[in-house]
Design a protein around this motif. Structure first.
Motif, short mmCIF file in Angstrom:
data_model
loop_
_atom_site.label_atom_id
_atom_site.label_comp_id
_atom_site.label_asym_id
_atom_site.label_seq_id
_atom_site.Cartn_x
_atom_site.Cartn_y
_atom_site.Cartn_z
N PHE A 27 34.37 38.29 35.40
CA PHE A 27 36.27 38.39 34.42
C PHE A 27 37.18 39.98 34.68
O PHE A 27 36.39 40.52 35.41
CB PHE A 27 36.14 38.50 33.08
CG PHE A 27 34.99 39.11 32.78
CD1 PHE A 27 35.82 41.13 31.65
CD2 PHE A 27 33.76 40.05 32.19
CE1 PHE A 27 34.77 41.85 31.07
CE2 PHE A 27 32.84 40.32 31.44
CZ PHE A 27 33.50 41.71 31.27
N GLU A 28 38.46 39.16 34.58
CA GLU A 28 38.90 41.07 34.85
C GLU A 28 40.14 41.28 33.13
O GLU A 28 39.61 40.27 32.41
CB GLU A 28 40.41 40.32 35.62
CG GLU A 28 39.97 40.14 37.12
CD GLU A 28 41.19 39.19 37.29
OE1 GLU A 28 42.53 39.28 37.08
OE2 GLU A 28 41.05 39.55 38.96
N LYS A 29 39.76 42.56 33.40
CA LYS A 29 40.22 43.67 32.04
C LYS A 29 40.58 44.27 32.60
O LYS A 29 40.64 45.30 33.46
CB LYS A 29 39.07 43.57 31.41
CG LYS A 29 39.14 43.74 29.73
CD LYS A 29 37.87 43.95 29.16
CE LYS A 29 38.17 44.77 28.03
NZ LYS A 29 36.79 44.62 27.09
N THR A 52 26.43 44.08 28.39
CA THR A 52 27.29 45.21 29.00
C THR A 52 27.93 44.14 29.91
O THR A 52 27.01 44.17 31.25
CB THR A 52 26.85 46.37 29.26
OG1 THR A 52 26.48 46.98 27.79
CG2 THR A 52 27.47 47.10 29.89
N ALA A 53 28.86 44.67 31.11
CA ALA A 53 29.48 43.93 32.57
C ALA A 53 29.30 45.31 33.07
O ALA A 53 30.27 46.12 32.85
CB ALA A 53 30.57 42.85 32.39
N THR A 110 36.19 53.60 34.02
CA THR A 110 36.17 52.91 33.15
C THR A 110 34.77 52.17 33.98
O THR A 110 35.31 51.45 35.25
CB THR A 110 36.15 52.05 32.21
OG1 THR A 110 37.32 52.73 31.45
CG2 THR A 110 35.51 50.90 31.42
N THR A 111 33.80 52.13 33.80
CA THR A 111 32.39 51.61 34.87
C THR A 111 31.62 50.54 34.06
O THR A 111 30.71 49.92 34.96
CB THR A 111 31.65 52.63 35.40
OG1 THR A 111 30.52 53.04 34.31
CG2 THR A 111 32.16 53.33 36.02
N GLU A 112 31.74 50.23 32.65
CA GLU A 112 31.08 48.72 32.12
C GLU A 112 31.96 48.95 30.65
O GLU A 112 32.94 49.56 30.34
CB GLU A 112 29.81 49.69 31.51
CG GLU A 112 29.07 50.14 32.65
CD GLU A 112 27.44 50.57 31.90
OE1 GLU A 112 27.36 50.44 32.56
OE2 GLU A 112 27.97 51.32 30.64
N THR A 113 32.48 47.90 30.42
CA THR A 113 32.24 46.74 29.45
C THR A 113 31.69 45.41 28.85
O THR A 113 30.52 45.73 29.16
CB THR A 113 34.35 46.53 29.38
OG1 THR A 113 34.96 46.25 28.24
CG2 THR A 113 34.03 45.37 30.60
N THR A 114 32.35 45.26 28.14
CA THR A 114 31.50 44.30 27.14
C THR A 114 31.77 42.66 27.56
O THR A 114 33.13 42.65 27.12
CB THR A 114 31.50 44.72 25.47
OG1 THR A 114 31.06 45.87 25.21
CG2 THR A 114 30.92 43.36 24.06
N PHE A 151 35.12 42.39 35.94
CA PHE A 151 33.87 43.08 36.47
C PHE A 151 32.58 41.67 35.76
O PHE A 151 33.04 40.59 36.22
CB PHE A 151 33.74 43.78 33.74
CG PHE A 151 34.16 44.69 34.46
CD1 PHE A 151 33.76 45.80 34.39
CD2 PHE A 151 35.37 44.90 34.14
CE1 PHE A 151 34.22 46.70 34.09
CE2 PHE A 151 36.34 46.33 33.38
CZ PHE A 151 35.46 46.93 33.70
N ASN A 152 31.37 42.32 36.12
CA ASN A 152 30.61 40.73 36.03
C ASN A 152 29.43 41.21 35.19
O ASN A 152 29.22 42.17 34.89
CB ASN A 152 29.70 40.65 37.56
CG ASN A 152 30.45 40.66 38.29
OD1 ASN A 152 31.70 40.06 38.14
ND2 ASN A 152 30.63 41.11 39.68
N CYS A 153 28.87 40.12 34.44
CA CYS A 153 28.09 40.06 33.57
C CYS A 153 26.75 39.33 34.13
O CYS A 153 27.24 38.16 34.78
CB CYS A 153 28.19 39.32 32.14
SG CYS A 153 27.20 39.08 31.21
N GLU A 154 25.48 39.93 33.94
CA GLU A 154 23.96 39.32 34.73
C GLU A 154 23.69 39.07 33.81
O GLU A 154 22.70 37.43 34.38
CB GLU A 154 23.63 40.55 35.22
CG GLU A 154 23.30 41.63 36.51
CD GLU A 154 23.36 41.81 36.52
OE1 GLU A 154 21.96 42.95 36.53
OE2 GLU A 154 23.24 43.82 37.75
#
Length: 63
Positions: free
Chosen positions: A15-17, A33-34, A23-27, A6-9
Motif C-alpha cells: 500500500f501507499e501512504k 508493522t509494514a 520514515t522507514t516503517e508504518t502500521t 510499504f509492504n506488510c509481510e
C-alpha cells in the motif's frame, strides 16, 4: 510530504501512504508493522520540478 510504498509481510499487502521524509516503517491495517518498499517508492528532485525541466526553471528565475 512524499508518498511511499510499504509492504506488510504478515498479510502480504502492499500500500501507499503519505508520511514524513525518512520514515522507514508504518502500521498496516492488520495492525502489524509494514516496511518501506524502496524499489516502489517515489523520488523527488531537489528543485521540486521533474528532471529535464531546466528550461522552465531558467524562465522562472529569469536566467
Amino acid at each position: 510530504m512524499p508518498i511511499y510504498r510499504f509492504n506488510c509481510e504478515k498479510c502480504d499487502t502492499s500500500f501507499e501512504k503519505i508520511v514524513k521524509m525518512g520514515t522507514t516503517e508504518t502500521t498496516c491495517e492488520c495492525g502489524e508493522t509494514a516496511g518501506k518498499d524502496y524499489a516502489g517508492s517515489m523520488l523527488f528532485s531537489s528543485t521540486g520540478l521533474p528532471n529535464g525541466h531546466n528550461s522552465i526553471r531558467s524562465k522562472i528565475r529569469g536566467n
